[in-house]
Design a protein around this motif. Structure first.
Motif, PDB file in Angstrom:
ATOM      1  N   GLU A 140      69.096  56.841  16.709  1.00 29.03           N
ATOM      2  CA  GLU A 140      70.370  57.577  17.488  1.00 29.03           C
ATOM      3  C   GLU A 140      69.715  58.360  18.775  1.00 29.03           C
ATOM      4  O   GLU A 140      70.619  58.162  19.751  1.00 29.03           O
ATOM      5  CB  GLU A 140      70.667  58.806  16.580  1.00 29.03           C
ATOM      6  N   ILE A 141      68.631  58.679  18.821  1.00 26.98           N
ATOM      7  CA  ILE A 141      68.105  59.144  20.298  1.00 26.98           C
ATOM      8  C   ILE A 141      67.597  57.909  21.087  1.00 26.98           C
ATOM      9  O   ILE A 141      68.007  58.076  22.462  1.00 26.98           O
ATOM     10  CB  ILE A 141      66.665  59.717  19.878  1.00 26.98           C
ATOM     11  N   VAL A 142      67.629  56.759  20.555  1.00 21.01           N
ATOM     12  CA  VAL A 142      67.643  55.563  21.441  1.00 21.01           C
ATOM     13  C   VAL A 142      68.990  55.432  22.093  1.00 21.01           C
ATOM     14  O   VAL A 142      69.017  54.883  22.943  1.00 21.01           O
ATOM     15  CB  VAL A 142      67.169  54.193  20.563  1.00 21.01           C
ATOM     16  N   ARG A 143      69.994  55.316  21.114  1.00 26.38           N
ATOM     17  CA  ARG A 143      71.391  55.258  21.846  1.00 26.38           C
ATOM     18  C   ARG A 143      71.641  56.342  22.670  1.00 26.38           C
ATOM     19  O   ARG A 143      72.374  56.048  23.683  1.00 26.38           O
ATOM     20  CB  ARG A 143      72.451  55.372  20.722  1.00 26.38           C
ATOM     21  N   ILE A 144      71.270  57.629  22.468  1.00 26.15           N
ATOM     22  CA  ILE A 144      71.460  58.666  23.455  1.00 26.15           C
ATOM     23  C   ILE A 144      70.894  58.432  24.753  1.00 26.15           C
ATOM     24  O   ILE A 144      71.540  58.771  25.865  1.00 26.15           O
ATOM     25  CB  ILE A 144      71.365  59.873  22.531  1.00 26.15           C
ATOM     26  N   THR A 145      69.775  58.158  24.533  1.00 24.73           N
ATOM     27  CA  THR A 145      68.796  58.235  25.864  1.00 24.73           C
ATOM     28  C   THR A 145      68.685  56.994  26.521  1.00 24.73           C
ATOM     29  O   THR A 145      68.398  57.000  27.914  1.00 24.73           O
ATOM     30  CB  THR A 145      67.477  58.666  25.649  1.00 24.73           C
ATOM     31  N   GLY A 146      68.997  55.691  25.873  1.00 26.60           N
ATOM     32  CA  GLY A 146      68.996  54.470  26.433  1.00 26.60           C
ATOM     33  C   GLY A 146      67.548  53.825  26.581  1.00 26.60           C
ATOM     34  O   GLY A 146      67.276  52.804  27.159  1.00 26.60           O
ATOM     35  N   LEU A 147      66.703  54.846  26.015  1.00 24.50           N
ATOM     36  CA  LEU A 147      65.136  54.314  26.075  1.00 24.50           C
ATOM     37  C   LEU A 147      64.962  53.513  24.767  1.00 24.50           C
ATOM     38  O   LEU A 147      65.843  53.486  23.908  1.00 24.50           O
ATOM     39  CB  LEU A 147      64.412  55.668  26.021  1.00 24.50           C
ATOM     40  N   THR A 148      63.800  52.750  24.796  1.00 28.44           N
ATOM     41  CA  THR A 148      63.347  51.799  23.638  1.00 28.44           C
ATOM     42  C   THR A 148      62.933  52.831  22.517  1.00 28.44           C
ATOM     43  O   THR A 148      62.682  53.824  22.722  1.00 28.44           O
ATOM     44  CB  THR A 148      62.411  50.865  23.985  1.00 28.44           C
ATOM     45  N   ARG A 149      63.052  51.801  21.422  1.00 30.94           N
ATOM     46  CA  ARG A 149      62.550  52.657  19.985  1.00 30.94           C
ATOM     47  C   ARG A 149      61.118  52.897  20.457  1.00 30.94           C
ATOM     48  O   ARG A 149      60.905  54.194  20.032  1.00 30.94           O
ATOM     49  CB  ARG A 149      62.760  51.689  19.198  1.00 30.94           C
ATOM     50  N   VAL A 150      60.380  52.247  21.057  1.00 31.06           N
ATOM     51  CA  VAL A 150      59.004  52.484  20.931  1.00 31.06           C
ATOM     52  C   VAL A 150      58.689  53.505  22.149  1.00 31.06           C
ATOM     53  O   VAL A 150      57.962  54.569  21.656  1.00 31.06           O
ATOM     54  CB  VAL A 150      58.121  50.973  21.689  1.00 31.06           C
ATOM     55  N   ASN A 151      59.492  53.776  23.032  1.00 30.71           N
ATOM     56  CA  ASN A 151      59.361  54.772  24.055  1.00 30.71           C
ATOM     57  C   ASN A 151      59.746  56.148  23.384  1.00 30.71           C
ATOM     58  O   ASN A 151      59.104  57.187  23.594  1.00 30.71           O
ATOM     59  CB  ASN A 151      60.250  54.393  25.077  1.00 30.71           C
ATOM     60  N   VAL A 152      60.626  56.102  22.695  1.00 30.39           N
ATOM     61  CA  VAL A 152      61.043  57.412  22.101  1.00 30.39           C
ATOM     62  C   VAL A 152      60.001  57.599  20.993  1.00 30.39           C
ATOM     63  O   VAL A 152      59.720  58.873  21.057  1.00 30.39           O
ATOM     64  CB  VAL A 152      62.628  57.143  21.267  1.00 30.39           C
ATOM     65  N   LYS A 153      59.590  56.886  20.470  1.00 22.94           N
ATOM     66  CA  LYS A 153      58.547  57.425  19.482  1.00 22.94           C
ATOM     67  C   LYS A 153      57.226  57.844  20.183  1.00 22.94           C
ATOM     68  O   LYS A 153      56.684  58.719  19.572  1.00 22.94           O
ATOM     69  CB  LYS A 153      58.222  56.098  18.453  1.00 22.94           C
ATOM     70  N   PHE A 154      56.940  57.355  21.189  1.00 26.33           N
ATOM     71  CA  PHE A 154      55.641  57.591  22.179  1.00 26.33           C
ATOM     72  C   PHE A 154      55.934  58.876  22.569  1.00 26.33           C
ATOM     73  O   PHE A 154      54.834  59.815  22.606  1.00 26.33           O
ATOM     74  CB  PHE A 154      55.496  56.311  23.160  1.00 26.33           C
ATOM     75  N   ILE A 155      57.335  59.045  23.355  1.00 20.20           N
ATOM     76  CA  ILE A 155      57.598  60.489  23.756  1.00 20.20           C
ATOM     77  C   ILE A 155      57.494  61.647  22.745  1.00 20.20           C
ATOM     78  O   ILE A 155      56.927  62.694  23.122  1.00 20.20           O
ATOM     79  CB  ILE A 155      58.765  60.321  24.697  1.00 20.20           C
ATOM     80  N   LEU A 156      58.039  61.216  21.534  1.00 21.91           N
ATOM     81  CA  LEU A 156      58.127  62.116  20.531  1.00 21.91           C
ATOM     82  C   LEU A 156      56.692  62.588  20.042  1.00 21.91           C
ATOM     83  O   LEU A 156      56.260  63.402  19.886  1.00 21.91           O
ATOM     84  CB  LEU A 156      58.721  61.527  19.175  1.00 21.91           C
ATOM     85  N   HIS A 157      55.856  61.475  20.017  1.00 14.85           N
ATOM     86  CA  HIS A 157      54.550  61.655  19.612  1.00 14.85           C
ATOM     87  C   HIS A 157      53.616  62.560  20.532  1.00 14.85           C
ATOM     88  O   HIS A 157      52.925  63.627  20.141  1.00 14.85           O
ATOM     89  CB  HIS A 157      53.787  60.450  19.487  1.00 14.85           C
ATOM     90  N   GLN A 158      54.138  62.332  21.968  1.00 13.23           N
ATOM     91  CA  GLN A 158      53.151  63.389  22.953  1.00 13.23           C
ATOM     92  C   GLN A 158      53.685  64.497  22.818  1.00 13.23           C
ATOM     93  O   GLN A 158      52.938  65.716  23.077  1.00 13.23           O
ATOM     94  CB  GLN A 158      53.912  62.776  24.286  1.00 13.23           C
ATOM     95  N   ALA A 159      55.122  64.936  22.797  1.00 17.16           N
ATOM     96  CA  ALA A 159      55.846  66.329  22.376  1.00 17.16           C
ATOM     97  C   ALA A 159      55.298  66.793  21.106  1.00 17.16           C
ATOM     98  O   ALA A 159      54.729  67.974  21.457  1.00 17.16           O
ATOM     99  CB  ALA A 159      57.401  66.230  22.433  1.00 17.16           C
ATOM    100  N   ARG A 160      54.916  66.217  20.161  1.00 19.27           N
ATOM    101  CA  ARG A 160      54.498  66.784  18.884  1.00 19.27           C
ATOM    102  C   ARG A 160      53.169  67.207  19.222  1.00 19.27           C
ATOM    103  O   ARG A 160      52.805  68.263  18.695  1.00 19.27           O
ATOM    104  CB  ARG A 160      54.494  65.871  17.911  1.00 19.27           C
TER     105      ARG A 160
END
Lengths: 126, 182
Positions: free
Chosen positions: B151-171
């Motif tokens: 869902e975050i991929v759909r909202i942001t238009g980023l790739t799945r890998v990118n979203v997971k990476f950013i989430l990992h960085q934030a975490r």
């Protein structure tokens, strides 16, 4: 704290702070919806000022004018290469006047010049 | 929530370009908005570090979503759709440079002043305030709004890998900041 436990803990803390939408903010939004129904309408389109037929006629006219201008003001063609005559006013062979023959071929780069010695007639034989 | 989609009535005699949004559309929009708006409002506030400008972005999100409500496909998730609009407005806000001074010029996290808020909650907001805008946004989409990665991929238009990476960085960043604070 690792993995899922960490995630659950973060979620719990993040959700602990929530604020209600200020009443004034919602009222303003609803007022804006009521005040500007036309500007908010997603299907309102500006009327087309030029009809498609008039647009096509104008385009055709423009093409005709451009063609006429192109044909009328075509740049003059460069003149074709003309063979030029070669004149030799005077020629001597071994100190004597000679007859000259000049042959110009179609190929402008080639000119044949033929010089013939004029036979001398002895006057003493008379 | 039961929705009566038959309420959408348009003028049958008019061309599509001349049709106006009917009251039924407005009612449906407001009806769909009810369960979402509080989360949307808080998401925008948190993503903007509780800046007062968040109210403007929230208002713009609602107006813009209503304006383009005709493009919303009724079989899709309204929540994901309206959060996409909010994301785009937040992105524009940060892109124009106004967001760059947000952390310094923020009106102050309310948690700083409210003694009734537990320290662990205060820590998490202070940690999130130190994230980059995009990281913070995805952090709250995941942890506060509980959107799944697709869902975050759909909202942001980023790739799945990118979203997971950013989430990992934030975490990771939040974890580090929390550990330092302890």
């Amino acid at each position: 704290m690792k993995g899922k436990r960490f995630d659950e803990e973060i979620k719990k803390r993040v959700r602990a702070l929530e604020q209600d939408i200020p009443a004034g903010l919602e009222e303003t939004f609803l007022e804006k919806l009521d005040q500007k129904p036309d500007s908010l309408s997603p299907v309102t389109q500006r009327p087309r000022r030029v009809s498609p037929g008039a647009l096509a006629a104008a385009a055709s006219l423009l093409i005709v004018v451009l063609l006429a201008v192109t044909l009328l003001f075509r740049p003059a063609q460069a003149p074709a290469a003309v063979e030029q005559d070669v004149f030799i006013d005077y020629a001597t062979v071994e100190g004597q006047p000679a007859t000259t023959y000049i042959v110009n071929r179609h190929d402008p780069d080639m000119t044949i010049v033929w010089i013939e010695k004029v036979p001398v007639v002895a006057m003493n034989n008379k | 929530m039961a929705l009566n989609l038959d309420n959408i009535v348009r003028h049958p005699g008019r061309a599509a370009s001349e049709q106006i949004v009917e009251t039924a559309d407005k009612d449906l929009f407001l009806q769909l908005l009810v369960p979402v708006k509080k989360h949307l409002y808080n998401f925008i506030r948190k993503s903007m570090n509780f800046s007062q400008e968040a109210d403007d972005i929230f208002q713009d999100t609602l107006l813009k979503s209503f304006r383009y409500f005709h493009s919303f496909k009724r079989d899709k998730s309204f929540k994901t759709w309206i959060f996409t609009i909010a994301h785009n407005l937040l992105k524009d806000h940060f892109k124009t440079g106004r967001g760059l001074v947000l952390i310094e010029d923020a009106d102050g996290l309310p948690v700083d002043e409210d003694p009734s808020i537990p320290r662990d909650v205060r820590d998490i907001y202070q940690a999130a305030a130190g994230l980059r805008p995009r990281q913070r946004e995805i952090f709250y989409l995941y942890y506060y709004n509980e959107f799944k990665v697709p869902e975050i991929v759909r909202i942001t238009g980023l790739t799945r890998v990118n979203v997971k990476f950013i989430l990992h960085q934030a975490r990771k960043a939040v974890k580090e900041i929390m550990e330092v604070g302890q």
